[in-house]
Each structure stands twice: as C-alpha cells, then as structure tokens.
Design an enzyme around this catalytic site. Sequence first.
Site, PDB file in Angstrom:
ATOM      1  CB  SER A 239      -0.892   0.010   1.239  1.00 44.47           C
ATOM      2  OG  SER A 239      -0.101   0.337   2.371  1.00 44.47           O
ATOM      3  CE  LYS A 240      -1.398   6.868  -2.958  1.00 43.33           C
ATOM      4  NZ  LYS A 240      -2.852   6.972  -2.899  1.00 43.33           N
ATOM      5  NE  ARG A 241       0.537   0.501   6.289  1.00 40.47           N
ATOM      6  CZ  ARG A 241       1.075  -0.688   6.527  1.00 40.47           C
ATOM      7  NH1 ARG A 241       2.179  -0.776   7.236  1.00 40.47           N
ATOM      8  NH2 ARG A 241       0.528  -1.788   6.063  1.00 40.47           N
TER       9      ARG A 241
END
Length: 467
Positions: A239-241
Amino acid sequence: MTVRTRFAPSPTGYLHIGGARTALFSYLFARRHGGEFVLRVEDTDRERSTAESVNAILEGMTWLGLDYDEGPFYQTERMERYREVIDQLLAEDKAYYCYATREELDELREAQMKRGEKPRYDRRYRDFTGTPPAGVKPVVRFKNPLDGLVVVEDAIRGRVTFRNDELDDLIIARGDGTPTYNLTVVVDDMDMRITHVVRGDDHLNNTPRQINLYRALGVEPPAFAHLPMIHGPDGAKLSKRHGAVSVVQYRHDGFLPEALLNYLVRLGWSHGDEEIFSRAELVQLFDLKDVNHSASSINPEKLRWLNQHYMRELPVADVAAELRWHLGQLGIDPDELGPKPSAIVPAYVDRVHTLVEMAEQAKPFYQDAVEPDPAAMAKLDASAAMVVDALIVALEDDAIWESSDTLEAAVKGVAKTLDLKLGKVGPVLRLALLGHTSSPSFGVILELMGRVRSIQRLNAFRDRIGA
Ligand code: GLU
C-alpha cells in the site's frame, strides 16, 4: 510463431511498482524470444481514466527504458470494433440481452444469501423469447457454457481448473452499450495477435471467462502467466504506506532506472542466487518458468544498495547526467558555477546511496557562500583562527594545486607545522568550505572547490570567527 506480449494498464493512477514489474516481465519475455511488445491503454472507464495518468505511465515506461514495438493503442479508439464483436456474438446466439433491473437483481441476491447460496445471476434471460419489458436498457450477457471445465495452463502457477457452472453469464456490454473489461481485453488480445498474456494474479479469476469468450469467437486463447503479488516488507498487501509510489517518484527520490529495473526483476524472478543483472543479461536469462509462485516482498534497503552499485558501475557520464537533473531540481545550474557533475560522482559515490543524497551533499559547491552548521561551530576551539590563517597561506602556494594528493599533503602539513592533531584542522576546513563537517578527503573537496573559491571561503570564515 513470433512471441507477442503486451502491457495493458488502466490509466486510473500512476504507474506503480506492481504495474512496472508486470510491464518489465512482459517486455523481457518478448525480448528474450526476439518477439514484440505492445503497449495498450485500457481507458474505457472514462470516469476514472485521466490524461495525467496516461502521461505518468508513458513517462515511467520511457524512464525505465521499456520500449514497445507497437502502440500505445487506446481502447477508447476501438469502440466500433468492440460493438462489432458484441453484435456478432448476439447474432450467433452466443450472447443475449438481459433486462433484469437492479431491483430484481438485488432481490435475487438477497434470496440466494438467505438460502445460504453463493449470490449470482440465475441466467433468467438466457433463453428469453418473450416481449422485453418496456423502459429497461438491457445489458448484453455472454452465454457461458453451462457445464464442463475450463483449464488454465498457467506458465507460472501450473494448471488451474475452473468449473463452468461456477461462472456467471458475464456482462459484455453495459446498459449504455459500452463494452466491459473482459470483452475488450479479449478482442484486443485477439486482434493484436498476443501470444502470451502476462499480468497480475488478481486477474486469474477473469481468465476462464476470457478463455470461453475466445472459444466462442473461434480463436485459440493465448498462453497465460499470472504474476504473484508484491507485499510490503511486513508481509502485508502493498500500500501507499510502504511507498507503493509511482515509478517516476523513484526518479525524484534519486534512484537510477538501471537500479529500479534490477530491483523490480528480483521481485518474483530469480536466477541462482545472483542479485545483479544488466538489461542485456536479463534479456538473455529471463524466463517465466523461473518466476516464483509465491508473493515477494519489497525491500527498500536492497534498492538503495543496488542504486549505489549502479552509481559506481555505470559510465560516469550517465550518472552525471542524472545528477545534473537532480541539481536542477534544487535550482542549481552546474554550468554557471561549481564543478562539473562528472567530477562530483566519483568523489561522492561511496558516501551516498541515492542521487538526491549526492545532490544534497554537493550543493555547497554550487552556492555563492555557505552558512556553517552552528552545532559544529560551537565545537571549535581557540585554535580555529590560527588554523584558517595557516590554511590560507598554504593554499596560496600554486605548487600544491597540482593534484588532490598534493592538496591533501598540504593540509596535513598545516597540522604538523602548527603541532595540532588533524582533528583540529579538518573540521575547520570542511566548515569553511562546505558548512558541515562530513565530506570526502581534504584534497578532493579542495580540488572540487578550486583555488580561488577555497581561499575566498576561508577568508569569509576567518571574518566570521573573528580574532
Ligand atoms: N487493464 C488491466 C489492469 O490494469 C489489465 C488487464 C490485463 O492485463 O489483462 O489491471
């Protein structure tokens, strides 16, 4: 048979790491077999597709050097062709209009769930011959075979079998007449004579439906290869994280395309325990059968390590060209003032892992003046003024400007003459020249700064520290 592969992104976001890997594997497979690689933009979802996203995809492909032989083709330019195929399937009784309304379908789903059944369309209009209800814009559904098996011989996962009675009658055209993904992808892969479909395994469930469509159209389906997922370093879905950022962002973060390419290929593919592969080697070695069956995890440290490797190994001129771009991002034009970027690269390559770090560290060479770090200034003692004076005298001697070695020797000579440890001289010189105390050797930074500017900076520093 000429191998033909394609990359078929939907332009609904940037080109992220998973998409770039899919593109790379398709590209490598085509190149490995002397085949052709096609780029197709799947932009039929007009609400979510954007021109910026198309540009970001094209820019990412160019930066990575994933050159395609045909395309980009845009699905929105092929609408007539999809319509033609839908009409053909209707005419051949391989597809039908379905007039079920949303309410009807909701009702059906609820009843099925209540009975503990898997919700799905019950084919109520498949053999409908009555008068269509008024006021409903029908969708078109494909007549999926009612029984038998669909076998996917996946080049990575091996044989995967699906039962036809588990598959819905797929919608191939919406109420407004627009075609759906499963239809367009089959028509395109067929018309573009794609021999190998390489894509993420989130599409595996679409594959049996697409195979049935190929058969209905009377063509042999291509071979399929579904790539396992990419996970974050913690094993969770990417994910973006985790920095699932656009490929172009990696450039902004200071990575070389060669490093990112090498990194991407190792997300799922291996050849013995080797880590470093040039593009030419990859084209020779890559095979789908060597792609792992299980998910792979991103490893940011490895990317940094690879990046440093390529900064060392690639021709200095190539690395310098990327450094020049990064200096430009900092508002620096190296042609105006300061050393050539090609001189910075060998001086700094062992000290940094990205070009952003290199540009940041090299910045003082390109500025008119530097502001010394106050914390480091506070550590200087009374000897600093004397050190600056002695350095200025030493550096005024033309003879020591012969090489970085003679400069290095001169600085050491200053320490010796003053009977000071080098630890009292080095920080003064570095603070005066660069504003901080961590840098390559004295000789190297002096040579990069040049005689006039080095003495200028020492004089300014002398004024700053006073008596
Ligand atoms: N456009 C699809 C996507 O971006 C890919 C379709 C395919 O490769 O078959 O997920």
